[in-house]
Design an enzyme around this catalytic site. Structure first.
Site, PDB file in Angstrom:
ATOM      1  N   ASP A   1       0.859  -1.182   0.000  1.00 19.83           N
ATOM      2  CA  ASP A   1       0.000   0.000   0.000  1.00 19.83           C
ATOM      3  C   ASP A   1       0.897   1.234   0.000  1.00 19.83           C
ATOM      4  OD1 ASP A   1      -1.640   2.126   0.639  1.00 19.83           O
ATOM      5  OD2 ASP A   1      -2.604   1.127   2.339  1.00 19.83           O
TER       6      ASP A   1
ATOM      7  N   ASP B   1      -5.732   7.338  -5.617  1.00 19.14           N
ATOM      8  CA  ASP B   1      -6.016   8.756  -5.352  1.00 19.14           C
ATOM      9  C   ASP B   1      -6.865   8.892  -4.081  1.00 19.14           C
ATOM     10  OD1 ASP B   1      -6.255  11.483  -5.704  1.00 19.14           O
ATOM     11  OD2 ASP B   1      -7.380  11.373  -7.586  1.00 19.14           O
TER      12      ASP B   1
ATOM     13  N   GLY C   1      -5.557   1.114 -13.389  1.00 17.48           N
ATOM     14  CA  GLY C   1      -6.782   0.815 -12.644  1.00 17.48           C
ATOM     15  C   GLY C   1      -7.982   1.334 -13.418  1.00 17.48           C
TER      16      GLY C   1
HETATM   17  N1  AR6 Z   1      -1.325   1.580  -3.020  1.00 14.30           N
HETATM   18  C1  AR6 Z   1      -0.768   1.197  -4.203  1.00 14.30           C
HETATM   19  N2  AR6 Z   1      -1.481   0.983  -5.324  1.00 14.30           N
HETATM   20  C2  AR6 Z   1      -2.831   1.155  -5.238  1.00 14.30           C
HETATM   21  C3  AR6 Z   1      -3.487   1.559  -4.045  1.00 14.30           C
HETATM   22  C4  AR6 Z   1      -2.675   1.769  -2.909  1.00 14.30           C
HETATM   23  N3  AR6 Z   1      -3.192   2.137  -1.745  1.00 14.30           N
HETATM   24  N4  AR6 Z   1      -4.827   1.632  -4.311  1.00 14.30           N
HETATM   25  C5  AR6 Z   1      -4.996   1.287  -5.599  1.00 14.30           C
HETATM   26  N5  AR6 Z   1      -3.801   0.993  -6.161  1.00 14.30           N
HETATM   27  P1  AR6 Z   1      -6.098   3.774 -10.105  1.00 14.30           P
HETATM   28  P2  AR6 Z   1      -5.587   5.150 -12.673  1.00 14.30           P
HETATM   29  C6  AR6 Z   1      -3.473   0.557  -7.532  1.00 14.30           C
HETATM   30  O1  AR6 Z   1      -7.456   3.400 -10.542  1.00 14.30           O
HETATM   31  O2  AR6 Z   1      -5.858   3.920 -13.430  1.00 14.30           O
HETATM   32  C7  AR6 Z   1      -8.911   7.837  -9.682  1.00 14.30           C
HETATM   33  O3  AR6 Z   1     -10.282   7.937  -9.457  1.00 14.30           O
HETATM   34  C8  AR6 Z   1      -4.576  -0.021  -8.374  1.00 14.30           C
HETATM   35  O4  AR6 Z   1      -4.805  -1.372  -8.009  1.00 14.30           O
HETATM   36  O5  AR6 Z   1      -5.900   4.262  -8.710  1.00 14.30           O
HETATM   37  O6  AR6 Z   1      -4.392   5.989 -13.040  1.00 14.30           O
HETATM   38  C9  AR6 Z   1      -8.279   9.164 -10.071  1.00 14.30           C
HETATM   39  O7  AR6 Z   1      -8.934  10.250  -9.448  1.00 14.30           O
HETATM   40  C10 AR6 Z   1      -3.951   0.099  -9.762  1.00 14.30           C
HETATM   41  O8  AR6 Z   1      -3.023  -0.966  -9.964  1.00 14.30           O
HETATM   42  O9  AR6 Z   1      -5.444   4.928 -11.075  1.00 14.30           O
HETATM   43  C11 AR6 Z   1      -8.437   9.191 -11.554  1.00 14.30           C
HETATM   44  O10 AR6 Z   1      -9.714   9.690 -11.915  1.00 14.30           O
HETATM   45  C12 AR6 Z   1      -3.136   1.391  -9.669  1.00 14.30           C
HETATM   46  O11 AR6 Z   1      -3.077   1.705  -8.275  1.00 14.30           O
HETATM   47  C13 AR6 Z   1      -8.318   7.744 -11.948  1.00 14.30           C
HETATM   48  O12 AR6 Z   1      -8.696   6.996 -10.805  1.00 14.30           O
HETATM   49  C14 AR6 Z   1      -3.755   2.566 -10.410  1.00 14.30           C
HETATM   50  O13 AR6 Z   1      -5.173   2.497 -10.345  1.00 14.30           O
HETATM   51  C15 AR6 Z   1      -6.909   7.368 -12.319  1.00 14.30           C
HETATM   52  O14 AR6 Z   1      -6.882   6.048 -12.781  1.00 14.30           O
END
Ligand code: AR6
Length: 174
Positions: free
Chosen positions: A14, A38, A123
């Site tokens: 995390d 985020d 994500g």
């Molecule tokens: N620590 C590490 N990785 C994480 C955590 C954490 N605590 N939580 C989630 N991930 P995403 P994106 C991973 O969706 O695709 C948001 O709403 C997750 O499993 O967070 O760039 C923003 O406001 C995935 O592998 O980011 C934007 O609108 C990775 O982080 C949008 O999502 C990225 O997933 C950005 O989408």
């Protein structure tokens, strides 16, 4: 001289718990907060991060901005915006590389030693992890070749499967 490859670490975990000079947030261009990493960063870091984001106002795809880390262990949060994946033919690869590069440039310019990245765009934004992992690692590797700072870049992968995908891409590097 330390080998470039030794300045990159891949771990599962995390990112909000990371004790680095900066952690990177996968934000949106309005810096409005959201789900995924985020949401987790703003929850863990408290409201001052969002107050600073509001003052900054926004961040175009491929760019990055920096705020304090609020209550996080990390001193700073670098917010970057990766591309929404729309099939790969809309410049997504270059935009994803730029998001990593912009974040690295901020860390370098602030003389930060350690930083941690999540897997940007893979994500909610739907970027296939295998392709994204290659771009992420290649971009960081190339940047570290010509820059002494940051001295250490850690990727915080959120699942075993993402960690394995990144490990496979890592092996292709050198
Ligand atoms: N620590 C590490 N990785 C994480 C955590 C954490 N605590 N939580 C989630 N991930 P995403 P994106 C991973 O969706 O695709 C948001 O709403 C997750 O499993 O967070 O760039 C923003 O406001 C995935 O592998 O980011 C934007 O609108 C990775 O982080 C949008 O999502 C990225 O997933 C950005 O989408």
């Amino acid at each position: 001289m330390m080998k470039i490859i030794e300045r990159i670490e891949l771990v599962m975990g995390d990112i909000t718990l990371e004790d680095a000079d900066a952690i990177v947030n996968a934000a949106n261009s309005r810096l409005a907060g959201g789900g995924g990493v985020d949401g987790a960063i703003h929850r863990a870091g408290g409201p001052t991060i969002m107050e600073e984001c509001r003052k900054i106002g926004g961040c175009p795809t491929g760019s990055a901005v920096i705020t304090s880390g609020g209550r996080l262990k990390a001193r700073f949060v670098i917010h970057t915006v990766g591309p929404v994946y729309r099939g790969g033919g809309r410049g997504e690869a270059e935009l994803l590389a730029r998001a990593y590069r912009s974040s690295l440039e901020i860390a370098r310019d602030r003389a930060l030693q350690t930083m941690a990245f999540p897997s940007i765009s893979t994500g909610v934004y739907g970027y296939p992890v295998k392709e994204a992992s290659r771009i992420a690692l290649k971009t960081v590797y190339e940047f570290l070749k010509t820059n002494d700072m940051p001295s250490l870049v850690r990727f915080l992968l959120f699942s075993q499967s993402d960690l394995e995908t990144y490990m496979a891409a890592f092996k292709e590097l050198a």
